[in-house]
Design an enzyme around this catalytic site. Sequence first.
Site, PDB file in Angstrom:
ATOM      1  N   ALA A  67     -26.496 -77.443  -7.771  1.00 15.39           N
ATOM      2  CA  ALA A  67     -25.207 -77.562  -6.833  1.00 15.39           C
ATOM      3  C   ALA A  67     -24.438 -78.855  -7.053  1.00 15.39           C
ATOM      4  O   ALA A  67     -24.961 -80.089  -7.761  1.00 15.39           O
ATOM      5  CB  ALA A  67     -25.690 -77.510  -5.241  1.00 15.39           C
ATOM      6  N   ASP A  68     -23.478 -78.994  -6.686  1.00 12.13           N
ATOM      7  CA  ASP A  68     -22.403 -80.055  -6.775  1.00 12.13           C
ATOM      8  C   ASP A  68     -21.617 -80.142  -5.395  1.00 12.13           C
ATOM      9  O   ASP A  68     -21.023 -79.288  -5.101  1.00 12.13           O
ATOM     10  CB  ASP A  68     -21.817 -80.244  -7.809  1.00 12.13           C
ATOM     11  CG  ASP A  68     -20.995 -81.519  -8.309  1.00 12.13           C
ATOM     12  OD1 ASP A  68     -21.644 -82.640  -8.738  1.00 12.13           O
ATOM     13  OD2 ASP A  68     -19.647 -81.663  -7.838  1.00 12.13           O
ATOM     14  N   THR A  69     -21.696 -81.452  -4.894  1.00 11.20           N
ATOM     15  CA  THR A  69     -20.498 -81.452  -3.766  1.00 11.20           C
ATOM     16  C   THR A  69     -19.731 -82.624  -4.172  1.00 11.20           C
ATOM     17  O   THR A  69     -19.965 -83.677  -4.518  1.00 11.20           O
ATOM     18  CB  THR A  69     -21.306 -82.039  -2.467  1.00 11.20           C
ATOM     19  OG1 THR A  69     -22.282 -80.992  -2.145  1.00 11.20           O
ATOM     20  CG2 THR A  69     -20.408 -82.132  -1.183  1.00 11.20           C
ATOM     21  N   GLY A 104     -20.368 -76.462  -4.786  1.00 12.74           N
ATOM     22  CA  GLY A 104     -20.383 -75.325  -5.739  1.00 12.74           C
ATOM     23  C   GLY A 104     -21.995 -75.229  -6.001  1.00 12.74           C
ATOM     24  O   GLY A 104     -22.813 -76.144  -5.775  1.00 12.74           O
TER      25      GLY A 104
END
EC number: 3.6.1.9
Length: 190
Positions: A67-69, A104
Amino acid sequence: MKLILGSGSPRRVEILAVLGLTPDDIRPPDIDEDPLPSELPRPYVDRIIRAKAEAVPSDPGDVVLCADTTVAVGRRILGKPADEAEARAFLTLLGGRRHRVLTGLAVKTDDRLMTRIVESRVKMKRLSKVEMDGYMATGDWQGKAGGYAIHGPAGAFFPWISGSHSAIVGLPMVETAHLLQAAGIEVWKT
C-alpha cells in the site's frame, strides 16, 4: 499460501488484525518513491503500489499486499517531509483547507496484480503557533505523508473527513478485504 505484507507500517499490521489477519512475513520494499516530474497524484500512487508489489520477493503461492498513502493539494504531492521546516511548511499549506488523501493498495498473486485507489478528503484547521510548536515537538510528523498521521496527535486538527478513515490511516479495510478474498485469503477467520 502465505500472506506477505510489503510494508513496514505498524498501522497496516493493526488494520489487518482487525480483519482477523496476521501477515506470515513483513517485507518492506526498497523502491524510489520520488514523484516523476509533473506526475499527478493518482498516477503517482498507482505507479508506486505496482512498483512496491513487484519489488517484494515472494514464493509461488504467496499473496503480497502493498500500500501507499499520499497527501495531495490540488495537483501537488506532499510526500514525507525531509525535516521539521518542510513539515511546518506542509502543515501551514494544509491549514484551513481541504485536501485529498489517496491510498492505493496492490495484491499480487502468482498470476495477477489487483489494485485499488481510495480517495478521501479531509480538512485541517489552521494551526496556532502553540499547536504547531507542540505538534512538531511530538516528532509524530516524521515519516508521514503530508507531515501528519490522523490517528496520532494530529487527529485533533481535523474537524472534517469524507471517505475511508482506515484508508487515511494507511489501509482501506473494505477494499483490502475484497482484494485479499479475491486472492484466496480468508478474512475474519477464527
